[in-house]
Design an enzyme around this catalytic site. Structure first.
Site, short mmCIF file in Angstrom:
data_model
loop_
_atom_site.label_atom_id
_atom_site.label_comp_id
_atom_site.label_asym_id
_atom_site.label_seq_id
_atom_site.Cartn_x
_atom_site.Cartn_y
_atom_site.Cartn_z
N LYS A 175 7.40 -35.70 6.45
CA LYS A 175 7.14 -36.48 5.23
C LYS A 175 7.73 -35.77 4.02
O LYS A 175 8.44 -36.38 3.22
CB LYS A 175 5.62 -36.63 5.04
CG LYS A 175 5.21 -37.15 3.67
CD LYS A 175 3.71 -37.25 3.51
CE LYS A 175 3.01 -36.02 3.05
NZ LYS A 175 3.13 -35.69 1.61
N ARG A 235 2.74 -37.84 -6.28
CA ARG A 235 3.30 -36.78 -7.10
C ARG A 235 4.78 -36.53 -6.83
O ARG A 235 5.55 -36.19 -7.73
CB ARG A 235 2.54 -35.50 -6.76
CG ARG A 235 2.01 -34.76 -7.89
CD ARG A 235 1.47 -33.45 -7.41
NE ARG A 235 2.45 -32.42 -7.67
CZ ARG A 235 2.69 -31.91 -8.86
NH1 ARG A 235 2.03 -32.33 -9.89
NH2 ARG A 235 3.60 -30.99 -9.04
N CYS A 277 -4.19 -33.95 -9.30
CA CYS A 277 -4.64 -34.65 -8.11
C CYS A 277 -5.84 -33.88 -7.61
O CYS A 277 -6.19 -32.84 -8.15
CB CYS A 277 -3.53 -34.75 -7.07
SG CYS A 277 -3.13 -33.20 -6.31
N PRO A 322 0.76 -28.95 -12.38
CA PRO A 322 1.68 -29.32 -13.46
C PRO A 322 3.14 -29.40 -12.97
O PRO A 322 3.43 -29.06 -11.82
CB PRO A 322 1.52 -28.16 -14.45
CG PRO A 322 0.99 -27.02 -13.66
CD PRO A 322 0.26 -27.59 -12.49
N VAL A 323 4.04 -29.86 -13.86
CA VAL A 323 5.46 -29.94 -13.49
C VAL A 323 6.33 -29.08 -14.41
O VAL A 323 7.53 -29.28 -14.50
CB VAL A 323 5.99 -31.40 -13.47
CG1 VAL A 323 5.37 -32.19 -12.33
CG2 VAL A 323 5.77 -32.10 -14.80
N ASP A 324 5.69 -28.12 -15.09
CA ASP A 324 6.42 -27.30 -16.05
C ASP A 324 7.62 -26.58 -15.44
O ASP A 324 8.68 -26.44 -16.07
CB ASP A 324 5.46 -26.29 -16.73
CG ASP A 324 4.70 -25.45 -15.71
OD1 ASP A 324 4.27 -26.03 -14.68
OD2 ASP A 324 4.55 -24.24 -15.93
N LEU A 325 7.49 -26.16 -14.18
CA LEU A 325 8.61 -25.42 -13.57
C LEU A 325 9.82 -26.32 -13.32
O LEU A 325 10.96 -25.89 -13.43
CB LEU A 325 8.18 -24.77 -12.24
CG LEU A 325 7.06 -23.75 -12.31
CD1 LEU A 325 6.82 -23.14 -10.93
CD2 LEU A 325 7.38 -22.65 -13.31
N ILE A 346 -2.48 -21.13 -2.98
CA ILE A 346 -1.50 -22.06 -3.57
C ILE A 346 -2.17 -23.06 -4.52
O ILE A 346 -1.68 -23.28 -5.62
CB ILE A 346 -0.71 -22.83 -2.47
CG1 ILE A 346 -0.15 -21.87 -1.42
CG2 ILE A 346 0.39 -23.68 -3.09
CD1 ILE A 346 0.98 -20.98 -1.86
C1 UD1 Z 1 4.85 -29.34 -1.93
C2 UD1 Z 1 4.37 -30.25 -0.82
C3 UD1 Z 1 2.88 -30.05 -0.55
C4 UD1 Z 1 2.58 -28.58 -0.32
C5 UD1 Z 1 3.14 -27.71 -1.43
C6 UD1 Z 1 2.99 -26.22 -1.17
C7 UD1 Z 1 5.83 -32.17 -1.05
C8 UD1 Z 1 5.97 -33.62 -1.36
N1 UD1 Z 1 4.62 -31.62 -1.19
O1 UD1 Z 1 4.14 -29.75 -3.10
O2 UD1 Z 1 2.50 -30.82 0.57
O3 UD1 Z 1 1.16 -28.40 -0.27
O4 UD1 Z 1 4.56 -27.99 -1.60
O5 UD1 Z 1 3.59 -25.87 0.03
O6 UD1 Z 1 6.78 -31.52 -0.61
N2 UD1 Z 1 3.15 -25.51 -9.95
C9 UD1 Z 1 3.14 -25.30 -11.30
N3 UD1 Z 1 4.12 -25.87 -12.06
C10 UD1 Z 1 5.10 -26.65 -11.52
C11 UD1 Z 1 5.11 -26.85 -10.12
C12 UD1 Z 1 4.12 -26.26 -9.34
O7 UD1 Z 1 2.27 -24.62 -11.83
O8 UD1 Z 1 5.95 -27.15 -12.26
C13 UD1 Z 1 2.10 -24.89 -9.09
C14 UD1 Z 1 1.26 -25.89 -8.31
O9 UD1 Z 1 0.20 -26.41 -9.10
C15 UD1 Z 1 0.80 -25.06 -7.14
C16 UD1 Z 1 2.01 -24.13 -6.88
O10 UD1 Z 1 2.76 -24.14 -8.08
O11 UD1 Z 1 -0.31 -24.28 -7.50
C17 UD1 Z 1 2.92 -24.55 -5.75
O12 UD1 Z 1 3.23 -25.91 -5.87
P1 UD1 Z 1 4.59 -26.53 -5.33
O13 UD1 Z 1 5.22 -25.61 -4.35
O14 UD1 Z 1 5.40 -26.99 -6.49
O15 UD1 Z 1 4.05 -27.80 -4.56
P2 UD1 Z 1 4.65 -29.26 -4.54
O16 UD1 Z 1 6.13 -29.21 -4.55
O17 UD1 Z 1 3.94 -30.10 -5.54
#
Ligand code: UD1
Length: 422
Positions: free
Chosen positions: A22, A94, A118, A124-127, A330
């Site tokens: 997925k 997301r 969620c 967040p999506v800041d990164l 995580i």
């Molecule tokens: C992806 C997976 C999800 C999995 C996760 C970690 C998809 C569709 N989803 O989610 O199933 O649980 O990887 O393996 O592929 N974060 C920030 N800022 C950002 C982005 C992330 O603070 O801009 C934080 C998140 O809140 C989290 C951590 O970074 O605590 C890791 O998240 P991330 O690896 O980005 O997960 P997703 O890509 O959302």
């Protein structure tokens, strides 16, 4: 809303086919926006999240056709008709944020609704935004939307992620394929889904090196072409079904499984006393005698133990001999399955990001509530090993990430049925 009813009925035996991932498919599909030529994805999973991404891409002007019962997706973005990803679709999933990089790279402009939090954490999506800014994009947050533009096109740059993010790495990787010059992604995610995305992009003509390591280098090209790409095996579905015989006893072969997709997870199964064997067709898992032994688990980015298997692993450890400590590194709120497992007789203490599980002899069936995707399936696994009947309510999350779960578990001897809700 549908419910799933499971009854504990002893050992399982047989084979379970594992679908395409997925999370890989949800990043491969938006890659269509990078090219005006067709992209065909084979081995696609049949899930509601895939249908949500289909609707999102169609709203942007892409053509998406599901063929062969949904296992082949033919995508084509001859023209991008719309660069706004609307709240109504984005709020459902997301991963919708993954259209941001491709739209910006191809059209120089994008508006994407903020996905918001969620159940498992703020997320967040800041990164994602910072990575695209490092490639010259201008970002503004207004009216709940990310308004992004790169009038002269994206330019290669160095993106140094402060911590590992799968989604931000994917967005940056896709965007960089069409940026002018060289982009270096440092502290990049190393997940198999990233490797799969890079391989697909390379088939489309992208120049990428280093995927699967923490430094990915992308040489931007003027345009990408079409490609046909098989979606990598879903390592989370694989790990989930590997746990079924581990919890219930018996022997199950997960077809298409490869140990290098689930290495850290297999080490924990081994420590718990479960036999795991790579076969020609997949991975064979067996628990033939004795109780499972307690093990400690810490979730980490790949190649560490995946957060998406933490809930299911907890279901196993509920009936292990001894005490297991699970640390979630995580997501900040990913133990919502613990109180539900406790309704079934599990002995669990949660404190912040740590759950301490004291193994009990047996779980007992109970009505429980599915709170998120992986939590839903952990309750099904627990129910299969429990005495009596377990009703898992609100299983709509399950259909986001597991295709035909009743059929796959039913075929190896589990007593599982779906009851349609009103
Ligand atoms: C992806 C997976 C999800 C999995 C996760 C970690 C998809 C569709 N989803 O989610 O199933 O649980 O990887 O393996 O592929 N974060 C920030 N800022 C950002 C982005 C992330 O603070 O801009 C934080 C998140 O809140 C989290 C951590 O970074 O605590 C890791 O998240 P991330 O690896 O980005 O997960 P997703 O890509 O959302």
């Amino acid at each position: 809303m549908d419910s799933i009813i499971v009854r504990g009925n002893g050992a399982l035996s047989g084979q379970i086919p594992i679908a395409g991932a997925k999370n890989a498919c949800l990043t491969l599909m938006p890659a269509t926006l990078l090219s005006d030529e067709p992209l065909t994805l084979t081995n696609a999973p049949r899930l509601s999240d895939i249908r949500t991404m289909t609707a999102l891409l169609q709203s942007l002007g892409a053509e998406v056709a599901a063929m062969q019962d949904g296992q082949v997706l033919a995508l084509s973005s001859h023209k991008v008709a719309n660069t706004r990803a609307d709240y109504d679709i984005v709020r459902k999933m997301r991963a919708s944020i993954l259209v941001l990089g491709p739209l910006l790279a191809r059209e120089g402009v994008a508006e994407v609704s903020l996905p918001g939090g969620c159940a498992i954490g703020a997320r967040p999506v800041d990164l994602h935004l910072r990575a695209l800014e490092a490639m010259g994009a201008e970002m503004e947050l207004r009216d709940g939307y990310v308004h992004a533009k790169a009038p002269g096109g994206l330019k290669g740059g160095v993106v140094d992620f402060p911590f590992v993010s799968v989604g931000a790495t994917e967005n940056a990787l896709m965007a960089a394929t069409l940026a002018k010059g060289t982009t270096v992604l440092k502290n990049a995610a190393r997940e198999p889904e990233i490797v799969d995305l890079a391989q697909c992009l390379r088939r489309m003509g992208a120049q990428i090196e280093g995927e699967g390591t923490d430094t990915i280098t992308i040489q931007g090209v003027d345009r990408l072409g079409g490609a046909t790409h098989p979606v990598v095996t879903d390592r989370i579905e694989l790990g989930t079904y590997m746990l079924a015989p581990a919890i219930c006893g018996g022997e199950v072969e997960c077809l298409g499984g490869k140990i290098d997709l689930v290495g850290a997870f297999c080490e924990k199964l081994d420590a718990a006393g479960i036999s795991v064997e790579q076969t020609n067709a997949g991975i064979k898992v067996a628990r033939k005698n004795g109780r499972v032994k307690a093990v400690d688990v810490t979730t980490e980015p790949f190649p560490g133990f995946p957060t998406d298997l933490q809930a299911q692993m907890m279901a196993l450890l509920c009936t292990a001999e001894g005490t297991s400590v699970l640390e979630e590194k995580i997501f900040e709120n990913r133990f919502m399955h613990a109180p539900e497992l406790m309704r079934m007789g599990a002995d669990i203490e949660v404190s912040g990001g740590t759950a301490t599980v004291h193994g009990v002899d047996r779980l007992k069936g109970a009505p429980v509530m599915a709170t998120d995707l992986r939590a839903s399936v952990s309750l099904i696994l627990a129910g299969l090993a429990a005495e009596g009947e377990t009703i898992v309510n609100r299983v709509y999350h399950l259909d986001r990430g597991y295709e035909r779960v009743e059929e796959k578990l039913g075929n190896v001897g589990a007593h599982i049925e779906r009851v349609s809700g009103q």
